[in-house]
Design a protein around this motif. Sequence first.
Motif, short mmCIF file in Angstrom:
data_model
loop_
_atom_site.label_atom_id
_atom_site.label_comp_id
_atom_site.label_asym_id
_atom_site.label_seq_id
_atom_site.Cartn_x
_atom_site.Cartn_y
_atom_site.Cartn_z
N ASP A 142 53.92 49.04 37.83
CA ASP A 142 54.57 49.19 39.11
C ASP A 142 53.77 48.00 39.67
OD1 ASP A 142 56.41 51.30 38.87
OD2 ASP A 142 54.62 52.07 39.31
N ALA A 143 53.66 46.88 39.16
CA ALA A 143 52.45 45.70 39.93
C ALA A 143 53.19 44.52 39.35
CB ALA A 143 51.18 46.02 39.30
N GLY A 144 53.10 43.37 40.63
CA GLY A 144 52.81 42.02 40.00
C GLY A 144 51.69 41.63 39.84
N HIS A 145 51.94 40.13 40.41
CA HIS A 145 51.04 39.55 40.05
C HIS A 145 49.85 39.60 41.51
CE1 HIS A 145 48.97 36.36 38.55
NE2 HIS A 145 48.29 35.25 39.83
N ALA A 146 49.61 40.35 42.25
CA ALA A 146 48.92 40.70 43.15
C ALA A 146 48.09 41.80 43.14
CB ALA A 146 49.29 39.81 44.00
#
Length: 293
Positions: free
Chosen positions: A263-267
């Motif tokens: 549940d995370a993108g790049h940041a």
Amino acid sequence: MLHATDITAVHPTAELEQQLANRLPQLTLALPDGPQAVRECGKGAAIVLLHGIGSGAASWLEVALQLSQHARVVAWDAPGYGDSIPLAQIRPTAQDYAERLCQVLDALGIEQCVLVGHSLGALTATAFAQTHPARVSRLVLISPARGYGAPTRDLQRAQVRKKRLDALEQLGIEQMAAQRSAHMLSPRPSPKALEWVRWNMSRLNTGGYRQAVELLCGDDLLRYSPLSMPCEVHCGEADTITAPQDCLTLAKALNANFNLIPDAGHASPIEQPLLVAGRLAHALMESMKGDAQ
């Protein structure tokens, strides 16, 4: 008249900004090159956090506050970011950033640390780890940017450099922050995470960002391998900037453990701070086990 419950809706980052000022305060070091800004909290074994190209020390806020229960946490504003003086080189390498980091650790009296690099910060972290191996007990790379300095990436290097510098020229920092914030996160980020990414990006300095673009385009993380200390790589499962497969390839090249951050993108340090802090606390514990052996 605004009620207390309206404040967060009007200023989504108000609480985070207050925590930043009170619980992760800035310290400005007087280094030979000039002022260098860091933020610090907690006591114990040191863990040092390096941010990415579109961010700053404040992006680590919630991670740092969790880690401060176990460690001395230091997050820098890279050269040319925040109140940190830029590097002298127009087109610096990761080694140039690493030497500034060495000055920072000397000034803070940190002989050894767990070193964490997010995105472009991974380049500096890896260069430092190779050059000063005795000072890094464990290296953690989160969504690492490899860079485009390898000869095989000439075309990509020219395209990325032009795209980033054109965007800076045509849009400026504020509009870049407004347009790129959503790309840093998973498809359904919280409003707080989205605004905190934008808030951090909107505080970039033009000169420091230009230098960082030159680092991204001119250097190659794998130039600083192999490494002599344990290394681990983590990546947001929804990262579209440094994709999971690319991070896995880097991890294999570095002989590092690889894990996804759900549940995370790049940041991910902004989007999933508790999970990221847990991973880093585990890395700190493993490094201390290694010291005891």
